[in-house]
Write a protein that holds these residues in place. Structure first.
Motif, PDB file in Angstrom:
ATOM      1  N   LYS A 277      15.741  -7.685 -32.220  1.00 38.53           N
ATOM      2  CA  LYS A 277      16.496  -8.374 -31.184  1.00 38.53           C
ATOM      3  C   LYS A 277      15.589  -8.826 -30.040  1.00 38.53           C
ATOM      4  CE  LYS A 277      20.860  -5.955 -32.108  1.00 38.53           C
ATOM      5  NZ  LYS A 277      21.774  -4.870 -31.684  1.00 38.53           N
ATOM      6  N   GLN A 278      14.696  -7.972 -29.606  1.00 35.86           N
ATOM      7  CA  GLN A 278      13.784  -8.323 -28.529  1.00 35.86           C
ATOM      8  C   GLN A 278      12.858  -9.463 -28.947  1.00 35.86           C
ATOM      9  OE1 GLN A 278      13.835  -7.205 -25.392  1.00 35.86           O
ATOM     10  NE2 GLN A 278      15.569  -5.877 -25.885  1.00 35.86           N
ATOM     11  N   PHE A 279      12.365  -9.417 -30.161  1.00 36.85           N
ATOM     12  CA  PHE A 279      11.425 -10.427 -30.640  1.00 36.85           C
ATOM     13  C   PHE A 279      12.107 -11.779 -30.864  1.00 36.85           C
ATOM     14  CE2 PHE A 279       9.004 -12.382 -34.232  1.00 36.85           C
ATOM     15  CZ  PHE A 279       7.814 -12.593 -33.558  1.00 36.85           C
ATOM     16  N   LEU A 280      13.299 -11.745 -31.424  1.00 37.25           N
ATOM     17  CA  LEU A 280      13.988 -12.998 -31.739  1.00 37.25           C
ATOM     18  C   LEU A 280      14.435 -13.749 -30.495  1.00 37.25           C
ATOM     19  CD1 LEU A 280      13.729 -12.040 -34.624  1.00 37.25           C
ATOM     20  CD2 LEU A 280      16.140 -12.604 -34.989  1.00 37.25           C
ATOM     21  N   LYS A 281      14.730 -13.028 -29.425  1.00 39.87           N
ATOM     22  CA  LYS A 281      15.178 -13.703 -28.218  1.00 39.87           C
ATOM     23  C   LYS A 281      14.014 -14.115 -27.304  1.00 39.87           C
ATOM     24  CE  LYS A 281      16.062  -9.712 -25.154  1.00 39.87           C
ATOM     25  NZ  LYS A 281      17.122  -8.922 -24.479  1.00 39.87           N
ATOM     26  N   SER A 282      12.799 -13.641 -27.623  1.00 41.43           N
ATOM     27  CA  SER A 282      11.634 -14.016 -26.817  1.00 41.43           C
ATOM     28  C   SER A 282      11.211 -15.437 -27.138  1.00 41.43           C
ATOM     29  CB  SER A 282      10.474 -13.047 -27.073  1.00 41.43           C
ATOM     30  OG  SER A 282      10.038 -13.149 -28.415  1.00 41.43           O
ATOM     31  N   LYS A 283      10.563 -16.082 -26.189  1.00 38.96           N
ATOM     32  CA  LYS A 283      10.111 -17.479 -26.367  1.00 38.96           C
ATOM     33  C   LYS A 283       8.839 -17.510 -27.207  1.00 38.96           C
ATOM     34  CE  LYS A 283      13.366 -19.327 -23.895  1.00 38.96           C
ATOM     35  NZ  LYS A 283      14.406 -20.125 -24.507  1.00 38.96           N
TER      36      LYS A 283
END
Length: 283
Positions: A277-283
């Motif tokens: 979740k953290q990685f997918l929402k990061s730019k």
């Protein structure tokens, strides 16, 4: 008028040929498309696994992403295809992305699927948006043999013969004994073993041998996209060797699981989903 008629006929024939090609072109996997959203995720399972290994992961992301879940040909009951190889499978996935005009997908792969994610991002750096590698290394063989060198025209016939010579009971017993070394969650054990048992033995032997001969350590220098590397908890003990293997991947973000074994999505689910979740929402 006759000239225009010939042009129209030629055009219609070319359209017909394109439609037939689109309908008959095959890829070295089955694919299940679910979810909705502007961004696509391609899920690649590991060796001899079904795309069902991603069911819990997909459930967390299908509301925001289009999900393409693969099961490779010959694995987990999917019909085998001739000429199975790591490179042919990599090319087949790249072709599928291009043919279906999937814009900069996120590729998430487990085990051999993680190796395929690395190879895709290496050889098609402008095609892939991000990758997540779930417990895979650029060169697994080099972890135990630091002098390992990949063989050209590697002969896999001995491994194939070994796998195909087993009867069903022998093969099942082998998988049942091996799987607890890879999976701590006993509730998933029979499911994962069943995927191996349903796999085509020739494909099983060929791909085991071929992937064991794969070395991506130099190729990953070509990767440009953000890369999340999720590794099982034990690998923290081998961190220097793993760092050495990945030294050419300049975009890597390493995370080590807090518990469990190779099937991180089952053994450390909450931690694993949070990293995604953290990685997918990061730019």
């Amino acid at each position: 008028m006759k000239k225009y008629t010939i042009v129209i006929i030629a055009f219609l024939f070319s359209v017909l040929c394109l439609n037939v090609f689109a309908q008959t072109k095959s890829y070295p996997f089955e694919v299940l498309k679910t979810g909705k959203g502007k961004q696509a995720i391609i899920f690649i399972p590991g060796f001899a696994s079904s795309g069902e290994v991603w069911n819990e992961t997909k459930a967390a992301f299908e509301k925001d992403f289009i999900c393409y879940t693969l099961t490779m040909a010959g694995f987990a009951g999917v019909k085998p295809q001739p000429d199975s190889s790591f490179e042919n499978w990599k090319t087949g996935i790249a072709d599928y992305i291009k043919d279906n005009k999937i814009e900069k997908p996120i590729v998430i792969g487990h085990s051999m699927g993680g190796g395929l994610a690395l190879a895709l991002a290496s050889d098609y750096p402008d095609l892939i948006g991000k990758i997540v590698v779930v417990d895979a290394l650029p060169c697994l063989a080099a972890l135990s043999d630091t002098s390992f060198k990949s063989k050209e025209n590697n002969d896999c016939s001995a491994t194939v013969n070994q796998m195909t010579s087993m009867n069903e009971t022998q093969f099942y017993d082998m998988q049942k004994q091996m799987m607890p070394r890879l999976l701590q969650d006993s509730s998933k054990l029979e499911t994962v073993v069943s995927w191996s048992v349903k796999s085509d033995r020739t494909t099983f032997g060929q791909m085991y041998c071929d992937f064991s001969n794969t070395d991506l350590r130099n190729r990953i220098a070509q990767i440009k996209c953000p890369s999340l590397i999720l590794l099982e908890s034990y690998f923290i003990n081998l961190k220097p060797a793993i760092d050495e293997q990945y030294k050419n991947l300049k975009t890597a973000d390493f995370k080590y699981a807090t518990k469990g074994l190779h099937f991180i999505m089952y053994d450390d689910t909450a931690w694993y989903l949070e990293q995604l979740k953290q990685f997918l929402k990061s730019k």
